[in-house]
Write a protein that holds these residues in place. Structure first.
Motif, PDB file in Angstrom:
ATOM      1  N   TYR A   5       4.178  14.153  12.826  1.00  0.00           N
ATOM      2  CA  TYR A   5       4.122  12.826  13.417  1.00  0.00           C
ATOM      3  C   TYR A   5       2.623  12.621  13.815  1.00  0.00           C
ATOM      4  CZ  TYR A   5       9.269  13.489  14.412  1.00  0.00           C
ATOM      5  OH  TYR A   5      10.647  13.868  14.109  1.00  0.00           O
ATOM      6  N   LEU A   6       2.003  13.447  14.438  1.00  0.00           N
ATOM      7  CA  LEU A   6       0.502  13.539  14.359  1.00  0.00           C
ATOM      8  C   LEU A   6      -0.281  12.907  13.383  1.00  0.00           C
ATOM      9  CD1 LEU A   6      -0.216  16.504  16.877  1.00  0.00           C
ATOM     10  CD2 LEU A   6       0.204  13.988  17.476  1.00  0.00           C
ATOM     11  N   SER A   7      -0.001  13.452  12.172  1.00  0.00           N
ATOM     12  CA  SER A   7      -0.434  12.858  10.972  1.00  0.00           C
ATOM     13  C   SER A   7      -0.149  11.553  10.635  1.00  0.00           C
ATOM     14  CB  SER A   7      -0.504  13.943   9.871  1.00  0.00           C
ATOM     15  OG  SER A   7       0.730  13.956   9.499  1.00  0.00           O
ATOM     16  N   ILE A   8       1.142  11.353  10.659  1.00  0.00           N
ATOM     17  CA  ILE A   8       1.601   9.952  10.453  1.00  0.00           C
ATOM     18  C   ILE A   8       0.807   8.855  11.430  1.00  0.00           C
ATOM     19  CG2 ILE A   8       3.682   8.534  10.640  1.00  0.00           C
ATOM     20  CD1 ILE A   8       3.868  10.579   8.341  1.00  0.00           C
ATOM     21  N   ARG A   9       1.110   9.163  12.621  1.00  0.00           N
ATOM     22  CA  ARG A   9       0.134   8.401  13.602  1.00  0.00           C
ATOM     23  C   ARG A   9      -1.184   8.254  13.333  1.00  0.00           C
ATOM     24  NH1 ARG A   9       0.818   9.840  19.606  1.00  0.00           N
ATOM     25  NH2 ARG A   9      -0.589  11.596  19.018  1.00  0.00           N
ATOM     26  N   GLU A  10      -1.696   9.097  12.905  1.00  0.00           N
ATOM     27  CA  GLU A  10      -3.306   9.073  12.688  1.00  0.00           C
ATOM     28  C   GLU A  10      -3.645   8.121  11.404  1.00  0.00           C
ATOM     29  OE1 GLU A  10      -7.377   9.441  12.896  1.00  0.00           O
ATOM     30  OE2 GLU A  10      -5.871   9.405  14.327  1.00  0.00           O
ATOM     31  N   GLU A  11      -2.667   8.340  10.404  1.00  0.00           N
ATOM     32  CA  GLU A  11      -2.868   7.563   9.163  1.00  0.00           C
ATOM     33  C   GLU A  11      -2.562   6.096   9.653  1.00  0.00           C
ATOM     34  OE1 GLU A  11      -1.270   8.782   5.386  1.00  0.00           O
ATOM     35  OE2 GLU A  11       0.337   7.162   5.530  1.00  0.00           O
TER      36      GLU A  11
ATOM     37  N   ILE B  65       0.897  -1.101   0.167  1.00  0.00           N
ATOM     38  CA  ILE B  65      -0.114  -0.105  -0.117  1.00  0.00           C
ATOM     39  C   ILE B  65       1.094   1.159   0.027  1.00  0.00           C
ATOM     40  CG2 ILE B  65      -1.785   1.102   1.276  1.00  0.00           C
ATOM     41  CD1 ILE B  65      -2.759  -1.624   0.320  1.00  0.00           C
ATOM     42  N   GLY B  66       0.662   2.341  -0.710  1.00  0.00           N
ATOM     43  CA  GLY B  66       1.501   3.313  -1.116  1.00  0.00           C
ATOM     44  C   GLY B  66       2.825   3.052  -1.404  1.00  0.00           C
TER      45      GLY B  66
ATOM     46  N   TYR C 250       4.277   8.445  -0.331  1.00  0.00           N
ATOM     47  CA  TYR C 250       3.747   9.803  -0.144  1.00  0.00           C
ATOM     48  C   TYR C 250       2.107   9.999  -0.666  1.00  0.00           C
ATOM     49  CZ  TYR C 250       6.637  10.518  -4.330  1.00  0.00           C
ATOM     50  OH  TYR C 250       7.155  10.599  -5.584  1.00  0.00           O
ATOM     51  N   SER C 251       1.605   9.005  -0.967  1.00  0.00           N
ATOM     52  CA  SER C 251       0.136   8.880  -1.482  1.00  0.00           C
ATOM     53  C   SER C 251      -0.419   9.567  -0.329  1.00  0.00           C
ATOM     54  CB  SER C 251      -0.380   7.641  -1.744  1.00  0.00           C
ATOM     55  OG  SER C 251       0.349   6.773  -2.594  1.00  0.00           O
ATOM     56  N   THR C 252      -1.779  10.229  -0.894  1.00  0.00           N
ATOM     57  CA  THR C 252      -2.468  10.766   0.413  1.00  0.00           C
ATOM     58  C   THR C 252      -3.077   9.610   1.360  1.00  0.00           C
ATOM     59  OG1 THR C 252      -4.519  10.765  -0.887  1.00  0.00           O
ATOM     60  CG2 THR C 252      -3.260  12.690  -1.160  1.00  0.00           C
ATOM     61  N   THR C 253      -3.508  10.018   2.435  1.00  0.00           N
ATOM     62  CA  THR C 253      -4.404   9.331   3.545  1.00  0.00           C
ATOM     63  C   THR C 253      -5.424   8.506   2.701  1.00  0.00           C
ATOM     64  OG1 THR C 253      -3.340  10.177   5.251  1.00  0.00           O
ATOM     65  CG2 THR C 253      -5.196   8.932   5.872  1.00  0.00           C
TER      66      THR C 253
END
Length: 219
Positions: free
Chosen positions: A105-111, A64-65, A70-73
């Protein structure tokens, strides 16, 4: 040590792989009873058909990705759901290293959290490729911590498309950082039985390789 074949994800992610190549991969996995196979998303359904009457359980992983992450979530979530619908039982997702380097980091964790939820709802495993070739020691620690917080099943070293793949010392560091319940998949450049054993002894629970047959037969 468990039978070496039970550590191996027999992998074929070449852009020129044909159905004949995938069929050969599946036949080899069946014969040697590898832990799993890893194929491109477009071949998941075909691989499921190949294993329809297989007497042993062989995991069907897809990416996946891949390979840059760097694909969108939203794109990754769609890919994950689509792979599960097609029969994948394991998802190897590439962390967004670009966003990670931006300290998002927060967006990485959420993804990763969302991907883990999707995988687990589908009774599948989530493996996160952190692409260790691009990380310094602090970044390696941070990436592993984020993966642990996101409840992933495996942290994986490499895509095989970066300048270098798995390294023994890196796997040892990952094992020291990650909680015991999160496993490690070493991949990228592992071609011999001796290398595979060394990585397992360093803490790897899976070996991702296109050289699975050579590793288990020594040929």
């Amino acid at each position: 040590m468990t039978e070496l074949s039970h550590y191996i994800d027999h992998t074929l992610l070449s852009p020129t792989a044909s159905e004949t190549d995938i069929r050969k991969l599946c036949e080899e996995a069946w014969i040697h009873q590898f832990k799993g196979v890893c194929v491109a998303p477009g071949y998941v359904g075909y691989t499921v058909e190949m294993f329809e009457f297989c007497p042993v359980k062989i995991g069907i992983a897809t990416v996946i990705g891949f390979p840059l992450g760097y694909s969108t979530t939203e794109t990754k979530l769609f890919e994950a759901r689509n792979a599960l619908v097609n029969g994948a039982t394991e998802l190897d997702v590439v962390m967004n290293v670009s966003r990670f380097k931006s300290m998002a980091y927060l967006s990485i964790r959420e993804e990763l959290r969302q991907l883990a939820e999707i995988a687990h709802a589908g009774n599948a495993l989530l493996k996160v490729i952190i692409e260790t070739a691009y990380l310094d020691s602090f970044e390696l620690y941070t990436a592993c911590e984020i993966c642990a917080e996101s409840k992933v099943d495996f942290v994986k070293t490499s895509t095989g498309f970066a300048p270098k793949g798995a390294e023994i010392e890196t796997v040892k560091k990952m094992r020291a950082i990650l909680p015991a319940e999160i496993k490690i998949k070493a991949s990228g450049g592992i071609k011999t039985r001796e290398q595979a054993i060394a990585f397992i002894e360093a803490g790897a629970d899976r070996i991702g390789t296109s050289s699975g047959v050579a590793i288990v037969t020594g040929q």
